[in-house]
Design a protein around this motif. Structure first.
Motif, PDB file in Angstrom:
ATOM      1  N   VAL A  34       1.071  -1.300  -0.209  1.00 56.23           N
ATOM      2  CA  VAL A  34      -0.043  -0.017   0.012  1.00 56.23           C
ATOM      3  C   VAL A  34       0.802   1.187  -0.140  1.00 56.23           C
ATOM      4  N   ASP A  35       1.960   1.356   0.832  1.00 60.19           N
ATOM      5  CA  ASP A  35       2.809   2.475   0.819  1.00 60.19           C
ATOM      6  C   ASP A  35       3.495   2.745  -0.285  1.00 60.19           C
ATOM      7  N   PHE A  36       3.783   1.628  -0.757  1.00 54.94           N
ATOM      8  CA  PHE A  36       4.578   1.741  -2.125  1.00 54.94           C
ATOM      9  C   PHE A  36       3.717   2.150  -3.492  1.00 54.94           C
ATOM     10  N   TRP A  37       2.482   1.794  -3.319  1.00 51.45           N
ATOM     11  CA  TRP A  37       1.596   2.128  -4.275  1.00 51.45           C
ATOM     12  C   TRP A  37       1.358   3.675  -4.217  1.00 51.45           C
ATOM     13  N   GLU A 125       8.230   3.108  -6.594  1.00 51.62           N
ATOM     14  CA  GLU A 125       9.222   3.957  -5.590  1.00 51.62           C
ATOM     15  C   GLU A 125       8.769   4.353  -4.301  1.00 51.62           C
ATOM     16  N   PHE A 126       9.382   4.123  -3.209  1.00 47.52           N
ATOM     17  CA  PHE A 126       9.153   4.715  -1.934  1.00 47.52           C
ATOM     18  C   PHE A 126      10.499   5.444  -1.621  1.00 47.52           C
ATOM     19  N   SER A 130      13.236   0.929  -4.635  1.00 46.01           N
ATOM     20  CA  SER A 130      12.436   0.554  -5.511  1.00 46.01           C
ATOM     21  C   SER A 130      11.997  -0.992  -5.224  1.00 46.01           C
ATOM     22  N   ALA A 131      10.903  -1.115  -5.344  1.00 48.43           N
ATOM     23  CA  ALA A 131      10.527  -2.735  -5.073  1.00 48.43           C
ATOM     24  C   ALA A 131       9.416  -3.323  -5.896  1.00 48.43           C
TER      25      ALA A 131
END
Length: 168
Positions: A34-37, A125-126, A130-131
């Motif tokens: 969720v945080d990465f989105w 990206e956060f 990158s993940a």
């Protein structure tokens, strides 16, 4: 973001790098996905949830242990396992491909279709990290299903609300 969350983000970076370098498909799911989105920290997380193909179990283990992770399996592990990096817990769920190409969580009593579509190679990206993450529609669908535990259900409702503002 608190110190524990910064440690988790650093662990996600280390995990992604180790598995990418080993050529292992993997995907963040759960709260960190969720945080990465969203591109920002939305809440505290107890752990990091990652999916990978069951056939890559040995490759995951070799890549992570070479990168300094400790394998910390539980006696009752059925569909996944755990790794620790410093104080960060990562919980793996190992999936399989179904007969029609769907992604299946191979529960012993009855396998569960997680996605009818491939999980793909979406990267988000956060900050500087990158993940790979599960597709937005798969993440939203998972957050829309109420879990029995009240605390988990509350996190899912909060995550679902945050995901409403995300556009692909």
């Amino acid at each position: 973001m608190d110190g524990e969350s910064r440690d988790q983000l650093a662990a996600i970076s280390a995990l992604s790098q180790a598995l990418d370098n080993a050529g292992v498909d993997h995907w963040l799911f759960g709260g960190w996905a969720v945080d990465f989105w969203v591109g920002e920290w939305t809440r505290r997380h107890d752990d990091v949830d990652v999916a990978a193909w069951r056939r890559d179990f040995a490759r995951v283990k070799a890549a992570l242990e070479a990168a300094g992770w400790r394998h910390t399996p539980m006696p009752d592990d059925v569909i996944g396992t755990r790794y620790v990096f410093g104080s960060v817990l990562v919980e793996f769920t190992f999936v399989e491909s179904g007969h029609a190409g769907e992604v299946v969580v191979p529960l012993p009593d009855q396998p569960v279709v997680w996605s009818t579509e491939p999980l793909g190679d979406v990267r988000r990206e956060f900050g500087a990290v990158s993940a790979r993450v599960i597709p937005l529609d798969v993440l939203r669908a998972g957050k829309a299903v109420a879990r029995e535990d009240a605390s988990d259900a509350a996190k899912d409702r909060a995550d679902a609300a945050v995901l409403e503002r995300v556009e692909e």
